[in-house]
Design a protein around this motif. Structure first.
Motif, mmCIF file in Angstrom:
data_model
loop_
_atom_site.group_PDB
_atom_site.id
_atom_site.type_symbol
_atom_site.label_atom_id
_atom_site.label_comp_id
_atom_site.label_asym_id
_atom_site.label_seq_id
_atom_site.Cartn_x
_atom_site.Cartn_y
_atom_site.Cartn_z
ATOM 1 N N GLU A 1 0.631 -1.251 -0.006
ATOM 2 C CA GLU A 1 -0.218 -0.015 0.046
ATOM 3 C C GLU A 1 0.804 1.197 -0.166
ATOM 4 O OE1 GLU A 1 -3.795 -1.994 2.269
ATOM 5 O OE2 GLU A 1 -2.163 -0.949 3.431
ATOM 6 N N LYS A 2 1.897 1.239 0.804
ATOM 7 C CA LYS A 2 2.868 2.425 0.742
ATOM 8 C C LYS A 2 3.603 2.797 -0.725
ATOM 9 C CE LYS A 2 4.330 2.165 5.516
ATOM 10 N NZ LYS A 2 5.636 2.039 6.567
ATOM 11 N N LYS A 3 3.850 1.458 -1.499
ATOM 12 C CA LYS A 3 4.412 1.637 -2.720
ATOM 13 C C LYS A 3 3.195 2.106 -3.605
ATOM 14 C CE LYS A 3 8.290 0.206 -1.584
ATOM 15 N NZ LYS A 3 9.202 -0.957 -2.098
ATOM 16 N N LYS A 4 1.910 1.670 -3.506
ATOM 17 C CA LYS A 4 0.849 2.073 -4.328
ATOM 18 C C LYS A 4 0.751 3.645 -4.162
ATOM 19 C CE LYS A 4 -1.721 -1.882 -4.691
ATOM 20 N NZ LYS A 4 -2.846 -2.716 -4.334
ATOM 21 N N ALA A 5 0.788 4.033 -2.778
ATOM 22 C CA ALA A 5 0.696 5.470 -2.556
ATOM 23 C C ALA A 5 1.846 6.252 -3.201
ATOM 24 C CB ALA A 5 0.643 5.553 -0.939
ATOM 25 N N GLU A 6 3.038 5.848 -3.189
ATOM 26 C CA GLU A 6 4.137 6.549 -3.821
ATOM 27 C C GLU A 6 3.852 6.702 -5.502
ATOM 28 O OE1 GLU A 6 7.775 6.991 -2.557
ATOM 29 O OE2 GLU A 6 6.206 7.803 -1.366
ATOM 30 N N ILE A 7 3.155 5.791 -6.129
ATOM 31 C CA ILE A 7 2.880 5.792 -7.360
ATOM 32 C C ILE A 7 1.642 6.769 -7.578
ATOM 33 C CG2 ILE A 7 2.182 4.573 -9.493
ATOM 34 C CD1 ILE A 7 5.294 4.102 -8.529
ATOM 35 N N LEU A 8 0.738 6.696 -6.896
ATOM 36 C CA LEU A 8 -0.407 7.672 -6.885
ATOM 37 C C LEU A 8 0.200 8.961 -6.865
ATOM 38 C CD1 LEU A 8 -3.548 8.293 -6.714
ATOM 39 C CD2 LEU A 8 -3.196 8.198 -4.051
ATOM 40 N N GLN A 9 0.981 9.294 -5.879
ATOM 41 C CA GLN A 9 1.568 10.722 -5.973
ATOM 42 C C GLN A 9 2.217 10.873 -7.042
ATOM 43 O OE1 GLN A 9 4.119 11.184 -2.184
ATOM 44 N NE2 GLN A 9 2.931 9.552 -1.411
ATOM 45 N N MET A 10 2.970 10.004 -7.775
ATOM 46 C CA MET A 10 3.511 10.425 -8.973
ATOM 47 C C MET A 10 2.752 10.625 -10.225
ATOM 48 S SD MET A 10 6.072 7.568 -11.537
ATOM 49 C CE MET A 10 4.484 6.706 -11.916
ATOM 50 N N LEU A 11 1.429 9.786 -10.069
ATOM 51 C CA LEU A 11 0.400 10.327 -11.198
ATOM 52 C C LEU A 11 -0.222 11.618 -11.030
ATOM 53 C CD1 LEU A 11 -1.213 6.433 -11.336
ATOM 54 C CD2 LEU A 11 0.295 7.650 -12.861
#
Length: 247
Positions: free
Chosen positions: A149-159
């Motif tokens: 979930e932390k990694k997905k949150a990082e990718i969400l920030q990128m998007l």
């Protein structure tokens, strides 16, 4: 055409121990570059040095990003210029929701107020891409999140931030097969913006399997020992780093 990122003769030390030695690397707009190498090769050192982490001391070389020497800029200014980094171990930020964190970062980057309705509509769409429940937007940043979930949150920030160059540091580390696939889908979503470049730092090949790769660079003991295309990824997947370590 002038590259988006132009690194020339960069040497970086940590605690007086030189980790990177006269490194040269160019990344064009819209390109996806992969930096691979065994553990301890110095891959994360490059990402942290580019972002301005004070623990990493630049001893020589230049880094031109978007036409500017960013080594003279603060971490905040580098981010405003369009640099983004997804970290191996994202920190928890109690008291700040994921959505408020991203919205504030967007407003700092653009210098404009963002309408709440427009923001909510876009973040909901990106959450769907990453197979994340909308409730995650209201949770404190990374607090109680699993590793995936932390990694997905990082990718969400990128998007949401749409950086000019996104540095992904071991984004697939510690993830199961399903989480890697979801994160990879998020990276592919980012690749749809032909102006956004990627520097993917990894020693694995899992996240790369479904991605278009323009160039691969192999880093061993602080030196880039070979440059090539996607075929290098295939070779490393089959044979590992032994041939490159012999160099």
């Amino acid at each position: 055409m002038e590259p988006l990122l132009n690194i020339q003769n960069l040497s970086v030390s940590v605690d007086d121990n030189e980790i990177l030695h006269d490194l040269n690397l160019k990344v064009g707009r819209g390109e996806t570059h992969v930096l691979m190498g065994p553990n301890g090769a110095g891959k994360s050192t490059l990402g942290n040095a580019l972002m301005g982490n004070p623990q990493y001391k630049i001893t020589s070389g230049t880094v031109i990003f978007n036409g500017k020497n960013i080594l003279e800029e603060s971490v905040c200014d580098r981010a405003k210029e369009g640099l983004f980094m997804s970290f191996q171990n994202p920190i928890e930020v109690p008291g700040v929701s994921l959505s408020n964190f991203i919205r504030t970062a967007l407003e700092q980057r653009t210098g404009k107020r963002i309408r709440l309705w427009d923001f909510k509509k876009e973040i909901d769409q990106k959450l769907k891409v990453l197979d994340m429940d909308p409730s995650y937007a209201d949770r404190d940043l990374n607090v109680g999140f699993s590793g995936g979930e932390k990694k997905k949150a990082e990718i969400l920030q990128m998007l949401m931030l749409k950086p000019s160059l996104a540095i992904l540091d071991e984004t697939d580390s510690g993830l199961d097969v399903d989480a890697v696939r979801t994160v990879s889908n998020g990276v592919k979503e980012y690749q749809k913006d032909k102006d956004g470049a990627l520097l993917i730092i990894t020693h694995s090949t899992r996240i790369l399997e479904a991605l278009h790769v323009d160039a691969t660079h192999v880093l061993v003991n602080g030196h880039i020992v070979e440059d090539g295309g996607a075929e290098l990824v295939d070779e490393i997947n089959e044979r590992g780093f032994e041939r490159f370590e012999e160099k």
